[in-house]
Motif scaffolding. Structure first.
Motif, mmCIF file in Angstrom:
data_model
loop_
_atom_site.group_PDB
_atom_site.id
_atom_site.type_symbol
_atom_site.label_atom_id
_atom_site.label_comp_id
_atom_site.label_asym_id
_atom_site.label_seq_id
_atom_site.Cartn_x
_atom_site.Cartn_y
_atom_site.Cartn_z
ATOM 1 N N LEU A 221 0.827 -1.207 0.000
ATOM 2 C CA LEU A 221 0.000 0.000 0.000
ATOM 3 C C LEU A 221 0.861 1.257 0.000
ATOM 4 C CD1 LEU A 221 -2.400 -1.354 2.805
ATOM 5 C CD2 LEU A 221 -2.782 -1.500 0.325
ATOM 6 N N GLY A 222 1.996 1.212 -0.695
ATOM 7 C CA GLY A 222 2.884 2.375 -0.787
ATOM 8 C C GLY A 222 3.302 2.849 0.593
ATOM 9 N N ALA A 223 3.195 4.164 0.827
ATOM 10 C CA ALA A 223 3.627 4.746 2.112
ATOM 11 C C ALA A 223 2.761 4.277 3.276
ATOM 12 C CB ALA A 223 3.619 6.269 2.017
ATOM 13 N N LYS A 224 1.633 3.607 2.980
ATOM 14 C CA LYS A 224 0.787 3.071 4.053
ATOM 15 C C LYS A 224 1.246 1.667 4.495
ATOM 16 C CE LYS A 224 -3.131 3.625 1.827
ATOM 17 N NZ LYS A 224 -3.463 4.329 0.613
ATOM 18 N N ASN A 244 12.633 9.951 3.415
ATOM 19 C CA ASN A 244 12.480 10.963 2.372
ATOM 20 C C ASN A 244 12.471 10.257 1.027
ATOM 21 O OD1 ASN A 244 12.412 13.209 4.094
ATOM 22 N ND2 ASN A 244 14.655 13.165 4.241
ATOM 23 N N VAL A 245 11.378 10.434 0.287
ATOM 24 C CA VAL A 245 11.228 9.690 -0.966
ATOM 25 C C VAL A 245 12.047 10.351 -2.075
ATOM 26 C CG1 VAL A 245 9.609 8.937 -2.743
ATOM 27 C CG2 VAL A 245 8.947 8.866 -0.341
ATOM 28 N N GLU A 246 12.895 9.535 -2.685
ATOM 29 C CA GLU A 246 13.703 10.009 -3.815
ATOM 30 C C GLU A 246 13.153 9.429 -5.118
ATOM 31 O OE1 GLU A 246 16.601 12.185 -5.598
ATOM 32 O OE2 GLU A 246 16.315 12.153 -3.423
ATOM 33 N N ALA A 250 10.528 0.469 -8.490
ATOM 34 C CA ALA A 250 11.004 -0.815 -7.942
ATOM 35 C C ALA A 250 10.783 -0.973 -6.438
ATOM 36 C CB ALA A 250 12.463 -1.079 -8.290
ATOM 37 N N ALA A 251 9.941 -0.125 -5.831
ATOM 38 C CA ALA A 251 9.601 -0.323 -4.410
ATOM 39 C C ALA A 251 8.989 -1.706 -4.224
ATOM 40 C CB ALA A 251 8.627 0.758 -3.934
ATOM 41 N N GLY A 252 7.992 -1.997 -5.051
ATOM 42 C CA GLY A 252 7.314 -3.289 -4.958
ATOM 43 C C GLY A 252 8.259 -4.448 -5.254
ATOM 44 N N THR A 254 11.464 -4.571 -4.805
ATOM 45 C CA THR A 254 12.371 -4.741 -3.670
ATOM 46 C C THR A 254 11.641 -5.453 -2.530
ATOM 47 O OG1 THR A 254 13.484 -2.709 -4.308
ATOM 48 C CG2 THR A 254 13.894 -3.508 -2.077
ATOM 49 N N PHE A 255 10.401 -5.026 -2.287
ATOM 50 C CA PHE A 255 9.597 -5.639 -1.223
ATOM 51 C C PHE A 255 9.446 -7.140 -1.474
ATOM 52 C CE2 PHE A 255 5.898 -6.996 1.006
ATOM 53 C CZ PHE A 255 5.810 -6.205 2.137
ATOM 54 N N ILE A 256 9.072 -7.505 -2.681
ATOM 55 C CA ILE A 256 8.781 -8.909 -3.005
ATOM 56 C C ILE A 256 10.045 -9.774 -2.925
ATOM 57 C CG2 ILE A 256 8.028 -10.480 -4.853
ATOM 58 C CD1 ILE A 256 6.215 -8.019 -5.780
ATOM 59 N N ALA A 279 13.724 -2.955 3.532
ATOM 60 C CA ALA A 279 14.465 -2.982 2.252
ATOM 61 C C ALA A 279 13.831 -2.013 1.251
ATOM 62 C CB ALA A 279 14.482 -4.406 1.687
ATOM 63 N N SER A 280 12.490 -2.013 1.169
ATOM 64 C CA SER A 280 11.839 -1.149 0.185
ATOM 65 C C SER A 280 11.889 0.310 0.615
ATOM 66 C CB SER A 280 10.414 -1.634 -0.111
ATOM 67 O OG SER A 280 9.682 -1.838 1.063
ATOM 68 N N ALA A 281 11.853 0.586 1.921
ATOM 69 C CA ALA A 281 11.992 1.972 2.391
ATOM 70 C C ALA A 281 13.363 2.528 1.996
ATOM 71 C CB ALA A 281 11.797 2.044 3.903
HETATM 72 P P1 ADP Z 1 4.761 -0.711 -6.218
HETATM 73 O O1 ADP Z 1 6.147 -0.214 -6.349
HETATM 74 O O2 ADP Z 1 4.559 -2.060 -6.827
HETATM 75 O O3 ADP Z 1 3.692 0.264 -6.624
HETATM 76 P P2 ADP Z 1 4.150 -0.029 -3.442
HETATM 77 O O4 ADP Z 1 4.107 1.401 -3.839
HETATM 78 O O5 ADP Z 1 2.950 -0.579 -2.763
HETATM 79 O O6 ADP Z 1 4.527 -0.995 -4.640
HETATM 80 O O7 ADP Z 1 5.408 -0.209 -2.476
HETATM 81 C C1 ADP Z 1 5.832 -1.461 -2.017
HETATM 82 C C2 ADP Z 1 6.321 -1.326 -0.588
HETATM 83 O O8 ADP Z 1 7.412 -0.407 -0.550
HETATM 84 C C3 ADP Z 1 5.290 -0.765 0.389
HETATM 85 O O9 ADP Z 1 4.471 -1.784 0.917
HETATM 86 C C4 ADP Z 1 6.172 -0.117 1.451
HETATM 87 O O10 ADP Z 1 6.613 -1.088 2.391
HETATM 88 C C5 ADP Z 1 7.368 0.372 0.634
HETATM 89 N N1 ADP Z 1 7.165 1.782 0.261
HETATM 90 C C6 ADP Z 1 6.570 2.258 -0.857
HETATM 91 N N2 ADP Z 1 6.501 3.603 -0.841
HETATM 92 C C7 ADP Z 1 7.085 3.984 0.316
HETATM 93 C C8 ADP Z 1 7.332 5.253 0.953
HETATM 94 N N3 ADP Z 1 6.947 6.400 0.377
HETATM 95 N N4 ADP Z 1 7.967 5.247 2.137
HETATM 96 C C9 ADP Z 1 8.360 4.096 2.738
HETATM 97 N N5 ADP Z 1 8.147 2.877 2.202
HETATM 98 C C10 ADP Z 1 7.520 2.818 1.022
#
Ligand code: ADP
Ligand code: NA
Length: 304
Positions: A221-224, A244-246, A250-252, A254-256, A279-281
Motif C-alpha cells: 500500500l505504498g507509504a501506508k 524521504n522519498v527520492e 522498484a519499491a514493490g 524490492t519488497f517482493i 528494504a523497500s523503504a
Molecule cells: P509498487 O512499487 O509495486 O507500486 P508499493 O508502492 O505498494 O509498490 O510499495 C511497495 C512497498 O514499498 C510498500 O508496501 C512499502 O513497504 C514500501 N514503500 C513504498 N513507498 C514507500 C514510501 N513512500 N515510504 C516508505 N516505504 C515505502
C-alpha cells in the motif's frame, strides 16, 4: 535453503527525471537521464539475491549490447544466469519518467521478454527443484507464466505471483498459487475492489483472493505499508518506515524479492514483512531502481 527461481522480465530502462510528467500533447525537458538495468523479473531477482537468497534468473535477452550489460550486471550480483535464453531480437526496454515527487510513469516494450516460449522453459530441467520457490510477474507471455504455475504445482514447488502489470487471472489457477503480492492498482484490477478507499476494502480484496484458493496474500500500500492475510484469514499490518522519498521505482520489486529471501531463510512471517518494509523503504529513499536495492547488511543495520 531453497533457491528462488525468478521466471520473468529483464529490461534496459531509459529513465528521464522531469519536473512533472508530460500531459498528452505536451513536451517536457528532462532534468537528467540515466540508462540502467531493470524489468520486474530482474529487479526482484536482484532484491532476493541481495537479501541473501540463492537466485536463478530465467527469461530471455537479445543479442545486443544492452543485453550483454544486463547479463553482466546480474552475474555481478551473483544471480545464476545459466538458464537465460538468448533471442534474435533486442532486449526489452522501458521508458520511465520520474517526477519531482518520485512518482513514475512507464512505457514498456517487451522485446526479447515477449519472445520467451513454453518450449524454452521445457528445456530447463532445473526449473522445478524441490524446496525452491518460483517467483513470477506478468512481463513475459502469459502462456509461459501459466505453464510455470501449473508445472510447479504438479511438482510440489511453491509459487509466488506478482500479477504486474495487472491481469485477470483464470480462477482455476488461484488455488495453485502459494503467495500473491499485489499493489493497490493490481489488487483493484484483479479483485475488482477499490482498495485505496479504506481498510475494509483492503481486507475485502485480500479475503476474496484467499477464498478463491490463494494461500497467502500481501497487498502493498505504498507509504501506508502492507497488509498480509493467510488461509485462516489472519492479518498482519506492517507499517512503512518513514523516509524521504527520492524514487519509488522498484519499491514493490524490492519488497517482493526481499520478502521471499527472508522466507527462504525460514524467518517468521512478521519478520519477513518487516525485513521487506525496511528494504523497500531504503530503496525509495535513493535514486534509481535496481541500483537502489539494499543488501542484507544495510537492511539489518536499518532495522537496528
Ligand atoms: P509498487 O512499487 O509495486 O507500486 P508499493 O508502492 O505498494 O509498490 O510499495 C511497495 C512497498 O514499498 C510498500 O508496501 C512499502 O513497504 C514500501 N514503500 C513504498 N513507498 C514507500 C514510501 N513512500 N515510504 C516508505 N516505504 C515505502
Ligand atoms: Na529507488
Amino acid at each position: 535453503m531453497g533457491n528462488i527461481i525468478t521466471v520473468g522480465s529483464m529490461n534496459m530502462d531509459f529513465v528521464y527525471y522531469v519536473r512533472s510528467h508530460p500531459l498528452p500533447g505536451e513536451t517536457v525537458h528532462s532534468v537528467r537521464t540515466e540508462t540502467k538495468s531493470g524489468g520486474k523479473g530482474a529487479n526482484q531477482a536482484v532484491a532476493a539475491k541481495l537479501s541473501g537468497a540463492n537466485v536463478t534468473m530465467v527469461g530471455a535477452l537479445g543479442k545486443d549490447p544492452y543485453s550483454e550489460d544486463v547479463l553482466a550486471g546480474l552475474r555481478g550480483y551473483g544471480v545464476d544466469t545459466s538458464s537465460i535464453v538468448l533471442k534474435k531480437g533486442t532486449i526489452g526496454t522501458a521508458f520511465i519518467t520520474v517526477d519531482e515527487s518520485g512518482q513514475n510513469s512507464i512505457v514498456l516494450n517487451g522485446g526479447a521478454n515477449a519472445l520467451l516460449t513454453v518450449q524454452d522453459l521445457e528445456c530447463l530441467p532445473s526449473l522445478f527443484e524441490p524446496s525452491s520457490v518460483v517467483l513470477l510477474q506478468n512481463e513475459i507471455p502469459w502462456d509461459c507464466t501459466q505453464y510455470v504455475i501449473e508445472t510447479a504445482y504438479r511438482r510440489g514447488v511453491s509459487v509466488c505471483l506478482n500479477p504486474a502489470p495487472a491481469l485477470t487471472i483464470p480462477p482455476h489457477l488461484l488455488p495453485l498459487i502459494d503467495i500473491m503480492v499485489l499493489n493497490e492498482t493490481e489488487a483493484a484490477w484483479v479483485t475488482g475492489v477499490k482498495v485505496e478507499h479504506d481498510e475494509s476494502a483492503v481486507r475485502q480484496a485480500a479475503s476474496s483472493l484467499i477464498r478463491s484458493g490463494v494461500k497467502e496474500v500481501i497487498l502493498t500500500l505504498g507509504a501506508k505499508g502492507s497488509f498480509y492475510m493467510n488461509e485462516r484469514e489472519e492479518v498482519i499490518h506492517t507499517p512503512a518506515f518513514k523516509v524521504n522519498v527520492e524514487d519509488t521505482t522498484a519499491a514493490g520489486d524490492t519488497f517482493i524479492g526481499s520478502f521471499l529471501a527472508a522466507r527462504q531463510k525460514g524467518l517468521r512471517t512478521e519478520s519477513c514483512l518487516r525485513w521487506a518494509s525496511a528494504a523497500s523503504a531504503i530503496a525509495v529513499s535513493r535514486a534509481g531502481a535496481q541500483s537502489s536495492i539494499p543488501d542484507a547488511e544495510e537492511v539489518a543495520a536499518f532495522l537496528k
